[in-house]
Design a protein around this motif. Structure first.
Motif, PDB file in Angstrom:
ATOM      1  N   THR A   1     -58.896 -27.793  29.688  1.00 54.27           N
ATOM      2  CA  THR A   1     -58.061 -26.810  30.377  1.00 54.27           C
ATOM      3  C   THR A   1     -56.654 -26.706  29.814  1.00 54.27           C
ATOM      4  N   GLY A   2     -56.217 -27.702  29.050  1.00 56.42           N
ATOM      5  CA  GLY A   2     -54.832 -27.729  28.601  1.00 56.42           C
ATOM      6  C   GLY A   2     -53.849 -28.046  29.716  1.00 56.42           C
ATOM      7  N   GLN A   3     -54.321 -28.695  30.770  1.00 57.70           N
ATOM      8  CA  GLN A   3     -53.476 -28.998  31.918  1.00 57.70           C
ATOM      9  C   GLN A   3     -53.418 -30.506  32.174  1.00 57.70           C
ATOM     10  N   LEU A   4     -52.277 -30.934  32.693  1.00 54.89           N
ATOM     11  CA  LEU A   4     -52.081 -32.288  33.201  1.00 54.89           C
ATOM     12  C   LEU A   4     -52.140 -33.369  32.123  1.00 54.89           C
ATOM     13  N   LEU A   5     -51.932 -32.954  30.874  1.00 52.83           N
ATOM     14  CA  LEU A   5     -51.770 -33.886  29.759  1.00 52.83           C
ATOM     15  C   LEU A   5     -50.858 -33.205  28.751  1.00 52.83           C
ATOM     16  N   SER A   6     -49.679 -33.745  28.565  1.00 53.07           N
ATOM     17  CA  SER A   6     -48.681 -33.111  27.711  1.00 53.07           C
ATOM     18  C   SER A   6     -49.179 -32.973  26.276  1.00 53.07           C
ATOM     19  N   GLY A   7     -48.769 -31.894  25.634  1.00 53.10           N
ATOM     20  CA  GLY A   7     -49.050 -31.712  24.221  1.00 53.10           C
ATOM     21  C   GLY A   7     -48.010 -32.358  23.328  1.00 53.10           C
ATOM     22  N   GLU A   8     -46.926 -32.830  23.924  1.00 55.51           N
ATOM     23  CA  GLU A   8     -45.874 -33.504  23.164  1.00 55.51           C
ATOM     24  C   GLU A   8     -46.321 -34.934  22.879  1.00 55.51           C
ATOM     25  N   LEU A   9     -46.199 -35.348  21.630  1.00 54.32           N
ATOM     26  CA  LEU A   9     -46.806 -36.595  21.176  1.00 54.32           C
ATOM     27  C   LEU A   9     -46.454 -37.782  22.057  1.00 54.32           C
ATOM     28  N   ARG A  10     -45.160 -38.026  22.285  1.00 55.94           N
ATOM     29  CA  ARG A  10     -44.765 -39.259  22.950  1.00 55.94           C
ATOM     30  C   ARG A  10     -45.188 -39.278  24.423  1.00 55.94           C
ATOM     31  N   GLU A  11     -45.034 -38.141  25.093  1.00 55.40           N
ATOM     32  CA  GLU A  11     -45.444 -38.127  26.501  1.00 55.40           C
ATOM     33  C   GLU A  11     -46.963 -38.208  26.621  1.00 55.40           C
ATOM     34  N   ARG A  12     -47.665 -37.567  25.708  1.00 51.90           N
ATOM     35  CA  ARG A  12     -49.129 -37.656  25.733  1.00 51.90           C
ATOM     36  C   ARG A  12     -49.584 -39.111  25.582  1.00 51.90           C
ATOM     37  N   GLU A  13     -49.040 -39.811  24.602  1.00 51.36           N
ATOM     38  CA  GLU A  13     -49.486 -41.183  24.362  1.00 51.36           C
ATOM     39  C   GLU A  13     -49.064 -42.116  25.497  1.00 51.36           C
ATOM     40  N   THR A  14     -47.888 -41.873  26.079  1.00 53.95           N
ATOM     41  CA  THR A  14     -47.480 -42.669  27.238  1.00 53.95           C
ATOM     42  C   THR A  14     -48.425 -42.427  28.404  1.00 53.95           C
ATOM     43  N   THR A  15     -48.782 -41.174  28.620  1.00 57.46           N
ATOM     44  CA  THR A  15     -49.734 -40.845  29.683  1.00 57.46           C
ATOM     45  C   THR A  15     -51.056 -41.574  29.471  1.00 57.46           C
ATOM     46  N   LEU A  16     -51.556 -41.565  28.242  1.00 61.24           N
ATOM     47  CA  LEU A  16     -52.833 -42.219  27.972  1.00 61.24           C
ATOM     48  C   LEU A  16     -52.740 -43.733  28.145  1.00 61.24           C
ATOM     49  N   GLN A  17     -51.591 -44.314  27.793  1.00 61.40           N
ATOM     50  CA  GLN A  17     -51.414 -45.748  28.033  1.00 61.40           C
ATOM     51  C   GLN A  17     -51.580 -46.076  29.504  1.00 61.40           C
ATOM     52  N   TRP A  18     -50.943 -45.286  30.372  1.00 61.17           N
ATOM     53  CA  TRP A  18     -50.999 -45.569  31.799  1.00 61.17           C
ATOM     54  C   TRP A  18     -52.352 -45.202  32.399  1.00 61.17           C
ATOM     55  N   LEU A  19     -53.008 -44.201  31.842  1.00 63.58           N
ATOM     56  CA  LEU A  19     -54.378 -43.916  32.273  1.00 63.58           C
ATOM     57  C   LEU A  19     -55.275 -45.119  31.989  1.00 63.58           C
ATOM     58  N   PHE A  20     -55.181 -45.678  30.787  1.00 63.72           N
ATOM     59  CA  PHE A  20     -56.034 -46.813  30.445  1.00 63.72           C
ATOM     60  C   PHE A  20     -55.609 -48.070  31.200  1.00 63.72           C
ATOM     61  N   TRP A  21     -54.328 -48.202  31.508  1.00 60.88           N
ATOM     62  CA  TRP A  21     -53.871 -49.302  32.365  1.00 60.88           C
ATOM     63  C   TRP A  21     -54.564 -49.235  33.716  1.00 60.88           C
ATOM     64  N   GLN A  22     -54.634 -48.053  34.271  1.00 61.58           N
ATOM     65  CA  GLN A  22     -55.318 -47.903  35.554  1.00 61.58           C
ATOM     66  C   GLN A  22     -56.795 -48.241  35.427  1.00 61.58           C
ATOM     67  N   MET A  23     -57.436 -47.710  34.397  1.00 63.80           N
ATOM     68  CA  MET A  23     -58.870 -47.905  34.240  1.00 63.80           C
ATOM     69  C   MET A  23     -59.231 -49.374  33.991  1.00 63.80           C
ATOM     70  N   ALA A  24     -58.416 -50.050  33.195  1.00 69.01           N
ATOM     71  CA  ALA A  24     -58.748 -51.412  32.782  1.00 69.01           C
ATOM     72  C   ALA A  24     -58.237 -52.476  33.732  1.00 69.01           C
ATOM     73  N   GLY A  25     -57.171 -52.193  34.471  1.00 71.71           N
ATOM     74  CA  GLY A  25     -56.547 -53.228  35.282  1.00 71.71           C
ATOM     75  C   GLY A  25     -56.367 -52.858  36.737  1.00 71.71           C
ATOM     76  N   PHE A  26     -55.604 -51.821  36.988  1.00 79.85           N
ATOM     77  CA  PHE A  26     -55.222 -51.506  38.366  1.00 79.85           C
ATOM     78  C   PHE A  26     -56.453 -51.231  39.239  1.00 79.85           C
ATOM     79  N   GLY A  27     -57.368 -50.405  38.758  1.00 81.89           N
ATOM     80  CA  GLY A  27     -58.562 -50.118  39.544  1.00 81.89           C
ATOM     81  C   GLY A  27     -59.487 -51.315  39.707  1.00 81.89           C
ATOM     82  N   PRO A  28     -59.892 -51.965  38.616  1.00 80.06           N
ATOM     83  CA  PRO A  28     -60.803 -53.109  38.758  1.00 80.06           C
ATOM     84  C   PRO A  28     -60.237 -54.257  39.591  1.00 80.06           C
TER      85      PRO A  28
END
Length: 209
Positions: free
Chosen positions: A83-110
């Motif tokens: 959709t091109g939504q809810l994930l920045s196209g700007e490199l640094r914000e995109r990668e920061t977002t993905l870091q925190w997404l994987f933090w949630q998936m790997a740690g916070f949720g489990p």
């Protein structure tokens, strides 16, 4: 049209939050995990790990046959890219977002899931496990609070799939014996998401489906 196979759990809420936020048309298919419907062959064909959520995208970008996906983080990333939504196209914000997404998936949720299990569902109390996962839950909330002291959203300046992934677990903070008063930046973030129209709509769906 997206078909969403769903139960009103933290991981299930992630996908309704995204779909409501992005304004995507979807159909909800309730999977009664209490009755073992996640083990039916027709569901396993979509989600071989017998977990919700799962989706079928009936209109994938390649124009091919319907595409099925399981794992909530993979679904969020797919939908954001589609959709091109809810994930920045700007490199640094995109990668920061993905870091925190994987933090949630790997740690916070489990870890919070283990907290829920040993506190509320284990057939007998296991004091070591209860203490272990409570301490880890508190540590993770401290990590989250520090991040949100430095940015309005987990990815930076924009609400994103990282926030969507994390919010439903924080919504169960009372079950985790967590007071958000102890984590003021998390509390502020939580209230801003809680009152978003898409959040209200997603939670309304959980009441009626």
């Amino acid at each position: 049209m997206i078909d969403l196979y769903y139960a009103p759990t933290p991981n299930g809420h992630k996908i309704t939050l995204f779909l409501e936020e992005a304004g995507i048309e979807y159909r909800l298919h309730r999977v009664d995990i209490g009755k073992g419907e996640q083990f039916r062959p027709e569901f396993l064909a979509i989600s071989p790990n017998n977990k919700i959520p799962a989706i079928v995208d009936n209109d994938p970008a390649d124009g091919g046959a319907p595409l099925s996906l399981f794992e909530s983080g993979a679904i969020l990333l797919y939908l954001a890219e589609k959709t091109g939504q809810l994930l920045s196209g700007e490199l640094r914000e995109r990668e920061t977002t993905l870091q925190w997404l994987f933090w949630q998936m790997a740690g916070f949720g489990p870890m919070l899931g283990q907290n829920h299990h040993f506190t509320h569902f284990a057939p007998q109390p296991v004091p070591y496990a209860i203490e272990r996962y409570q301490v880890e839950t508190q540590r993770l909330y401290t990590v989250l609070n520090k991040r949100l002291e430095n940015a309005p959203w987990l990815g930076g300046n924009h609400y994103s799939i990282a926030d969507i992934a994390t919010y439903p677990w924080v919504a169960s903070h009372e079950r985790q014996r967590i007071s958000l008063e102890d984590y003021p930046a998390v509390s502020n973030w939580f209230e801003r998401i809680r009152h978003r129209p898409a959040t209200l709509a997603a939670w309304k769906k959980a009441e009626v489906v």
